[in-house]
Design an enzyme around this catalytic site. Sequence first.
Site, mmCIF file in Angstrom:
data_model
loop_
_atom_site.group_PDB
_atom_site.id
_atom_site.type_symbol
_atom_site.label_atom_id
_atom_site.label_comp_id
_atom_site.label_asym_id
_atom_site.label_seq_id
_atom_site.Cartn_x
_atom_site.Cartn_y
_atom_site.Cartn_z
ATOM 1 N N MET A 1 47.662 21.030 -66.457
ATOM 2 C CA MET A 1 47.619 20.220 -67.979
ATOM 3 C C MET A 1 48.154 18.594 -67.849
ATOM 4 S SD MET A 1 49.406 23.235 -70.224
ATOM 5 C CE MET A 1 49.355 22.200 -71.790
ATOM 6 N N ARG B 1 59.583 12.099 -77.661
ATOM 7 C CA ARG B 1 58.090 12.538 -78.115
ATOM 8 C C ARG B 1 58.251 13.782 -79.194
ATOM 9 N NH1 ARG B 1 53.162 13.096 -76.868
ATOM 10 N NH2 ARG B 1 52.049 15.007 -77.384
ATOM 11 N N LYS C 1 65.143 24.366 -76.050
ATOM 12 C CA LYS C 1 64.847 23.008 -76.492
ATOM 13 C C LYS C 1 63.544 22.864 -77.158
ATOM 14 C CE LYS C 1 63.373 18.590 -74.320
ATOM 15 N NZ LYS C 1 61.958 18.626 -74.410
ATOM 16 N N ASN C 2 62.462 23.493 -76.757
ATOM 17 C CA ASN C 2 61.159 23.340 -77.530
ATOM 18 C C ASN C 2 61.148 23.885 -78.642
ATOM 19 O OD1 ASN C 2 60.341 21.913 -75.437
ATOM 20 N ND2 ASN C 2 59.053 23.559 -74.222
ATOM 21 N N ASP D 1 58.362 12.312 -71.560
ATOM 22 C CA ASP D 1 58.323 12.442 -70.111
ATOM 23 C C ASP D 1 57.379 11.325 -69.515
ATOM 24 O OD1 ASP D 1 60.275 14.411 -69.679
ATOM 25 O OD2 ASP D 1 58.583 15.956 -70.132
ATOM 26 N N ASP E 1 55.839 24.270 -68.005
ATOM 27 C CA ASP E 1 57.166 23.678 -67.697
ATOM 28 C C ASP E 1 58.269 24.386 -66.380
ATOM 29 O OD1 ASP E 1 57.260 21.796 -69.662
ATOM 30 O OD2 ASP E 1 58.183 23.010 -71.269
#
Length: 436
Positions: A341, A97, A22-23, A121, A319
Amino acid sequence: MHSFEVRGGKKLQGEIIPQGAKNEALQILSAVLLTPEKVTITNIPDILDVNLLIELLQEMNVKVERTSRDTAIFQADNVNIDYLHSDDYKKKSGRLRGSVMLAGPMLSRYRKAFIPKPGGDKIGRRRLDTHIIGFEKLGANFDYNNEDGFFHLSAPHLHGTNMLLDEPSVTGTANIVMAAVMASGTTTIYNAACEPYLQQLCKMLNRMGAKISGIGSNLLTIEGVTYLGGTEHRMLPDMIEIGSFIGMAAMTHGDITIKNASIDNLGIIPEKFRQLGIQLEFTGDDIHIPSQDIYEVQRYLDGGVLTIYDHPWPGFTPDLLSIVLVTAIQARGSVLIHQKMFESRLFFVDKLIDMGAQIILCDPHRAVVIGLEREQKLRGITMSSPDIRAGVSLLIAALSAEGKSVIQNIEQIDRGYQYIDDRLRKLGADIKRVEG
């Protein structure tokens, strides 16, 4: 709104193939805007966030030919720049995003871009400063318009420069790289992110004609070129999904083989799960997680409690902290999870506590998990998914729990995991999607 209804206690068994990353997809798909030529991309994950980005590209007049479920040919030879300043774009991109990734390519090729207030998110602030400051150093002008809610960026001339990023942001680095590839002169980016997905982007851009060196390090050098051409690119398997399947196997006492996992690109992810006592067997590029009665958390040499925390690559990806946390629930021993983070990412642990987990939430960033050693099963409850990773963590807990669990707001899970209910049923899970 849809929900997952899960009846836990089933041992998951069988083989599963991870989806495309996905990223990586959000970066790679944005990069098709850098050329008027055709770009063929394979192993595209069929998930909400990626499909929404493809829809945005189509609204911008990018030609998209879907040759199969996971393959598409893109051609951005007649882009409608004005669409990026429309109410429709603001509405759609505000849900995603990843839409911020369109700014770098648009600045690079068309010298202007618009960024709406980001969505995504509910895990705390995710600032755009790294992106904007990088664009400004390349020569872009920046202005926020309170009336239309857009960040306005314009750059009649982009020029190479030296910059030190204030944080090794993956999306920030990717956006700046895409803006710099067609700037005049040479750009150096120090404290750059170096995740495998960013390496994939840089390698793709080089095949298109860019001149990027230092790939895989935190110092990137980019010699500007005047034109980029078409290429073909295949995405890596999703490392977050791979970690999720490892956690599912351990928590459900299952026996799972993850096929074609691209082990060389997983960094220290396998080692972190091994620190929880989980056995991982590598055969070629496959990962086998055998059934274990007990998995025991390692301690430090001085006897101290293990701490697992997120850190920029090659450190542990944030993640997967939610996945590690839930997987530790049935371990023998204790572990401190330190999420540095995002200040709200651990707030889903109250639901795990309601299920019977022994977790102490120390503050918004730290939680101690005291393993149950399989002596006590979690109990099914009704809960809601606050974000993608927490949603799958709750799903892992539900799969291992006694009785029925209902997970609401599963659109968050669908944003990052394709056909997850269908794929888990093939492993033996009792899960169904229900309306309302």
